[in-house]
Design a protein around this motif. Structure first.
Motif, mmCIF file in Angstrom:
data_model
loop_
_atom_site.group_PDB
_atom_site.id
_atom_site.type_symbol
_atom_site.label_atom_id
_atom_site.label_comp_id
_atom_site.label_asym_id
_atom_site.label_seq_id
_atom_site.Cartn_x
_atom_site.Cartn_y
_atom_site.Cartn_z
ATOM 1 N N THR A 49 1.298 10.630 -4.423
ATOM 2 C CA THR A 49 1.561 11.956 -3.871
ATOM 3 C C THR A 49 3.019 12.115 -3.471
ATOM 4 O O THR A 49 3.762 11.147 -3.409
ATOM 5 C CB THR A 49 0.648 12.226 -2.649
ATOM 6 N N ASP A 50 3.388 13.339 -3.199
ATOM 7 C CA ASP A 50 4.721 13.675 -2.707
ATOM 8 C C ASP A 50 4.555 14.361 -1.353
ATOM 9 O O ASP A 50 3.742 15.273 -1.221
ATOM 10 C CB ASP A 50 5.431 14.644 -3.659
ATOM 11 N N GLY A 51 5.318 13.928 -0.376
ATOM 12 C CA GLY A 51 5.244 14.568 0.937
ATOM 13 C C GLY A 51 5.840 13.694 2.013
ATOM 14 O O GLY A 51 6.678 12.832 1.750
ATOM 15 N N GLU A 52 5.370 13.925 3.227
ATOM 16 C CA GLU A 52 5.910 13.232 4.392
ATOM 17 C C GLU A 52 4.778 12.684 5.253
ATOM 18 O O GLU A 52 3.848 13.400 5.600
ATOM 19 C CB GLU A 52 6.742 14.235 5.200
ATOM 20 N N THR A 107 9.210 9.765 3.828
ATOM 21 C CA THR A 107 8.813 10.518 2.649
ATOM 22 C C THR A 107 8.112 9.568 1.687
ATOM 23 O O THR A 107 8.403 8.370 1.643
ATOM 24 C CB THR A 107 10.020 11.174 1.944
ATOM 25 N N VAL A 108 7.180 10.114 0.939
ATOM 26 C CA VAL A 108 6.523 9.369 -0.137
ATOM 27 C C VAL A 108 6.712 10.155 -1.418
ATOM 28 O O VAL A 108 6.870 11.380 -1.402
ATOM 29 C CB VAL A 108 5.028 9.085 0.143
ATOM 30 N N GLY A 109 6.700 9.428 -2.517
ATOM 31 C CA GLY A 109 6.928 10.072 -3.802
ATOM 32 C C GLY A 109 8.267 10.775 -3.809
ATOM 33 O O GLY A 109 9.270 10.228 -3.345
ATOM 34 N N ALA A 110 8.287 12.014 -4.254
ATOM 35 C CA ALA A 110 9.512 12.808 -4.304
ATOM 36 C C ALA A 110 9.786 13.536 -2.995
ATOM 37 O O ALA A 110 10.704 14.338 -2.902
ATOM 38 C CB ALA A 110 9.424 13.813 -5.444
ATOM 39 N N GLY A 111 8.977 13.272 -1.963
ATOM 40 C CA GLY A 111 9.129 13.973 -0.692
ATOM 41 C C GLY A 111 8.455 15.322 -0.749
ATOM 42 O O GLY A 111 7.790 15.672 -1.712
ATOM 43 N N GLY A 112 8.603 16.079 0.315
ATOM 44 C CA GLY A 112 7.991 17.389 0.368
ATOM 45 C C GLY A 112 7.443 17.686 1.752
ATOM 46 O O GLY A 112 7.870 17.093 2.734
ATOM 47 N N PRO A 113 6.472 18.583 1.804
ATOM 48 C CA PRO A 113 5.935 19.016 3.093
ATOM 49 C C PRO A 113 5.100 17.913 3.751
ATOM 50 O O PRO A 113 4.735 16.918 3.116
ATOM 51 C CB PRO A 113 5.074 20.215 2.730
ATOM 52 N N PRO A 114 4.773 18.117 5.040
ATOM 53 C CA PRO A 114 3.901 17.158 5.724
ATOM 54 C C PRO A 114 2.588 16.987 4.965
ATOM 55 O O PRO A 114 2.013 17.954 4.465
ATOM 56 C CB PRO A 114 3.646 17.816 7.078
ATOM 57 N N LEU A 131 0.823 -1.214 0.000
ATOM 58 C CA LEU A 131 0.000 0.000 0.000
ATOM 59 C C LEU A 131 0.859 1.267 0.000
ATOM 60 O O LEU A 131 0.461 2.283 -0.583
ATOM 61 C CB LEU A 131 -0.973 -0.001 1.178
ATOM 62 N N LEU A 132 2.044 1.218 0.604
ATOM 63 C CA LEU A 132 2.943 2.371 0.513
ATOM 64 C C LEU A 132 3.353 2.641 -0.932
ATOM 65 O O LEU A 132 3.587 3.801 -1.304
ATOM 66 C CB LEU A 132 4.187 2.162 1.375
ATOM 67 N N ALA A 133 3.427 1.613 -1.755
ATOM 68 C CA ALA A 133 3.737 1.809 -3.173
ATOM 69 C C ALA A 133 2.664 2.678 -3.837
ATOM 70 O O ALA A 133 2.969 3.488 -4.715
ATOM 71 C CB ALA A 133 3.875 0.468 -3.885
ATOM 72 N N VAL A 134 1.415 2.540 -3.402
ATOM 73 C CA VAL A 134 0.339 3.392 -3.908
ATOM 74 C C VAL A 134 0.590 4.834 -3.479
ATOM 75 O O VAL A 134 0.486 5.765 -4.284
ATOM 76 C CB VAL A 134 -1.043 2.894 -3.420
ATOM 77 N N ALA A 135 0.921 5.020 -2.210
ATOM 78 C CA ALA A 135 1.210 6.377 -1.712
ATOM 79 C C ALA A 135 2.365 6.994 -2.486
ATOM 80 O O ALA A 135 2.309 8.173 -2.853
ATOM 81 C CB ALA A 135 1.518 6.335 -0.219
#
Length: 181
Positions: free
Chosen positions: A121-124, A167-174, A113-117
Motif C-alpha cells: 500500500t501507499d500512505g502513512e 510513509t509506506v510505499g509511495a506515501g500518501g494520506p493517513p 514486515l514493513l517491507a510487506v507494507a
C-alpha cells in the motif's frame, strides 16, 4: 498472507492456536510495560480476537514473531488501530517478552514486515511510543519512523506519548482502519 523468514525469526499471521500464548503475554505485567496496561483474561482474549480480525484484512497486521532456534513465540510486530485526531488509523507496534529484548529482534522483525507494507500500500502509518521507552524509540528510528508530535494519549496529560509517522510505499494520506467484520 504469507510467512516471512529472517535469519533468526519467523513472522506469520496469527492463528487460533496462538491464543493461549498471547493471552499469557497480554496478562503479564512484564510484557505489557509501556503499553495500555496489563489485561485480565477477558480483555486479553478480546485483544487477540482483534489481532485475528485485522490480520484477515491487512497483510501487515500484528503478527507473532517466532524465534527459530526455540520455535517459541517471543512477541509480535505489525499494525493495530488507534484513534488519533479523530481518525481511526493504522498504528504500528511491537512488543517482546523480556527474555527476547535487547537482541535486535524488534528491528529484524519490524523491518521484514514493513517491507510487506511498502509493497502492499501507499500512505502513512503511525507509531505511539512512551517517551520513557528509549529502546523502542531506537527501533522506531532504525525502521524509518520520525517524530511528529507529543500527544495526551488516552486523554491523560500525566502520561504524554510520542507520536511518530512513517510513509509506506509511495506515501500518501493517513492509512485508516479498514471496515472489519
Amino acid at each position: 498472507m504469507s510467512t516471512i523468514e529472517t535469519g533468526r525469526l519467523t513472522i506469520r499471521p496469527p492463528v487460533e492456536e496462538d491464543r493461549d500464548s498471547f493471552v499469557a503475554m497480554f496478562t503479564d505485567e512484564a510484557f505489557t510495560v509501556f503499553s495500555d496496561g496489563v489485561h485480565d483474561v477477558a480483555s486479553a482474549n478480546a485483544r487477540f480476537d482483534g489481532m485475528l480480525l485485522l490480520a484477515d484484512a491487512v497483510p501487515y497486521a500484528k503478527q507473532p514473531v517466532i524465534e527459530r532456534a526455540t520455535a517459541a513465540i517471543v512477541g509480535y510486530t505489525g499494525v493495530g488501530t488507534a484513534v488519533v485526531d479523530g481518525l481511526d488509523r493504522l498504528e504500528w507496534g511491537w512488543r517482546f517478552v523480556p527474555e527476547a529484548r535487547g537482541r535486535g529482534y524488534a528491528t529484524e522483525a519490524t523491518t521484514a514486515l514493513l517491507a510487506v507494507a511498502d509493497r502492499f500500500t501507499d500512505g502513512e502509518l503511525l507509531c505511539l511510543i512512551d517517551p520513557r521507552n528509549a529502546a523502542s524509540r531506537r527501533v522506531a528510528d532504525k525502521v524509518g519512523f520520525r517524530w511528529w508530535k507529543r500527544i495526551d494519549w488516552m486523554d491523560d496529560p500525566a502520561e504524554p506519548t510520542d507520536l511518530l509517522i512513517r510513509t509506506v510505499g509511495a506515501g500518501g494520506p493517513p492509512l485508516l482502519t479498514p471496515t472489519l467484520g
